[in-house]
Write a protein that holds these residues in place. Structure first.
Motif, mmCIF file in Angstrom:
data_model
loop_
_atom_site.group_PDB
_atom_site.id
_atom_site.type_symbol
_atom_site.label_atom_id
_atom_site.label_comp_id
_atom_site.label_asym_id
_atom_site.label_seq_id
_atom_site.Cartn_x
_atom_site.Cartn_y
_atom_site.Cartn_z
ATOM 1 N N LEU A 57 0.841 -1.187 0.000
ATOM 2 C CA LEU A 57 0.000 0.000 0.000
ATOM 3 C C LEU A 57 0.883 1.247 0.000
ATOM 4 C CD1 LEU A 57 -2.693 -1.038 2.635
ATOM 5 C CD2 LEU A 57 -2.941 -0.980 0.156
ATOM 6 N N PRO A 58 0.643 2.182 -0.898
ATOM 7 C CA PRO A 58 1.514 3.351 -1.011
ATOM 8 C C PRO A 58 1.496 4.268 0.204
ATOM 9 C CG PRO A 58 -0.318 3.478 -2.569
ATOM 10 C CD PRO A 58 -0.406 2.147 -1.905
ATOM 11 N N ILE A 59 0.485 4.170 1.059
ATOM 12 C CA ILE A 59 0.404 5.056 2.227
ATOM 13 C C ILE A 59 1.490 4.757 3.259
ATOM 14 C CG2 ILE A 59 -1.265 3.670 3.524
ATOM 15 C CD1 ILE A 59 -2.026 7.220 3.440
ATOM 16 N N PHE A 60 2.016 3.524 3.276
ATOM 17 C CA PHE A 60 3.057 3.156 4.246
ATOM 18 C C PHE A 60 4.436 3.441 3.670
ATOM 19 C CE2 PHE A 60 -0.565 0.701 5.703
ATOM 20 C CZ PHE A 60 -0.513 0.905 7.071
ATOM 21 N N LYS A 61 5.294 4.101 4.464
ATOM 22 C CA LYS A 61 6.622 4.476 3.963
ATOM 23 C C LYS A 61 7.538 3.267 3.832
ATOM 24 C CE LYS A 61 8.318 5.725 8.542
ATOM 25 N NZ LYS A 61 8.722 6.753 9.445
ATOM 26 N N LEU A 62 7.394 2.274 4.712
ATOM 27 C CA LEU A 62 8.190 1.046 4.627
ATOM 28 C C LEU A 62 7.299 -0.087 4.145
ATOM 29 C CD1 LEU A 62 10.035 1.274 8.079
ATOM 30 C CD2 LEU A 62 10.936 1.921 5.840
ATOM 31 N N LYS A 63 7.811 -0.891 3.251
ATOM 32 C CA LYS A 63 7.017 -2.006 2.731
ATOM 33 C C LYS A 63 7.118 -3.235 3.628
ATOM 34 C CE LYS A 63 5.669 0.701 -0.255
ATOM 35 N NZ LYS A 63 4.524 1.451 0.193
ATOM 36 N N GLU A 64 8.166 -3.290 4.447
ATOM 37 C CA GLU A 64 8.314 -4.340 5.458
ATOM 38 C C GLU A 64 8.881 -3.706 6.705
ATOM 39 O OE1 GLU A 64 10.246 -8.012 4.476
ATOM 40 O OE2 GLU A 64 9.514 -7.959 2.418
ATOM 41 N N SER A 65 8.329 -4.081 7.851
ATOM 42 C CA SER A 65 8.873 -3.576 9.114
ATOM 43 C C SER A 65 8.661 -4.611 10.206
ATOM 44 C CB SER A 65 8.230 -2.240 9.492
ATOM 45 O OG SER A 65 6.845 -2.400 9.709
ATOM 46 N N ARG A 66 9.463 -4.458 11.257
ATOM 47 C CA ARG A 66 9.428 -5.373 12.394
ATOM 48 C C ARG A 66 9.723 -4.550 13.642
ATOM 49 N NH1 ARG A 66 11.406 -11.351 12.047
ATOM 50 N NH2 ARG A 66 10.841 -11.069 9.879
#
Length: 162
Positions: A57-66
């Motif tokens: 989704l383009p609204i999230f700055k990171l495409k993967e996070s933990r």
């Protein structure tokens, strides 16, 4: 009226190929709450949970996070969403006050079965909240899901899509 005939022809659709059928979905948001860890001793003991996010989704700055969060962080997120957004926020799993009483024969809130039950409830809560289009615009949700630490003194605002 008698001259009107319903058009029952099928709409033309492009034949699906293997890339369409088995490629990545056009929009997805996956959130897992896992790997509970209990840290500390005595009254400073608490459990943290790992939150993994994968999205395109383009609204999230990171495409993967933990990130790791504790129950009080979830309470903070819920409070922020209730205060600043137009979203009906689902409830969190309960505080389990009875389990915190002394002289119980088990580990109380640190019992494996309770931690697993809470983990599942927190995952369900996050997926409901993060899946809501209006909640996806809230800065507190992005900070909770993607920033290493939660700045509880932040200024509430909306995320602008690039």
């Amino acid at each position: 009226m008698a001259d009107t005939i319903a058009d029952t022809r099928r709409l033309f659709s492009k034949p699906q190929n293997l890339n369409d059928a088995y490629g990545p979905p056009s929009n997805f948001l996956e959130i897992d709450v896992s790997n509970p860890e209990t840290v500390g001793v005595g009254r400073t003991r608490f459990t943290t949970y790992e939150i993994r996010l994968k999205t395109n989704l383009p609204i999230f700055k990171l495409k993967e996070s933990r990130v790791r969060r504790r129950y009080s962080d979830f309470e903070w997120l819920r409070g922020e969403l209730e205060r600043d957004s137009k979203v009906v926020v689902p409830p969190l799993p309960g505080k389990a006050l009875f389990r915190q009483l002394p002289f119980r024969g088990d580990e109380g809130i640190f019992d494996d079965s309770f931690i697993e039950e809470r983990r599942a409830g927190l995952e369900q809560f996050l997926n409901k909240v993060a899946g809501h289009p209006l909640a996806q615009n809230e800065r507190c949700l992005h900070m909770f899901l993607q920033d290493e630490s939660v700045d509880k003194t932040y200024t509430p605002s909306k995320i602008r899509q690039a």
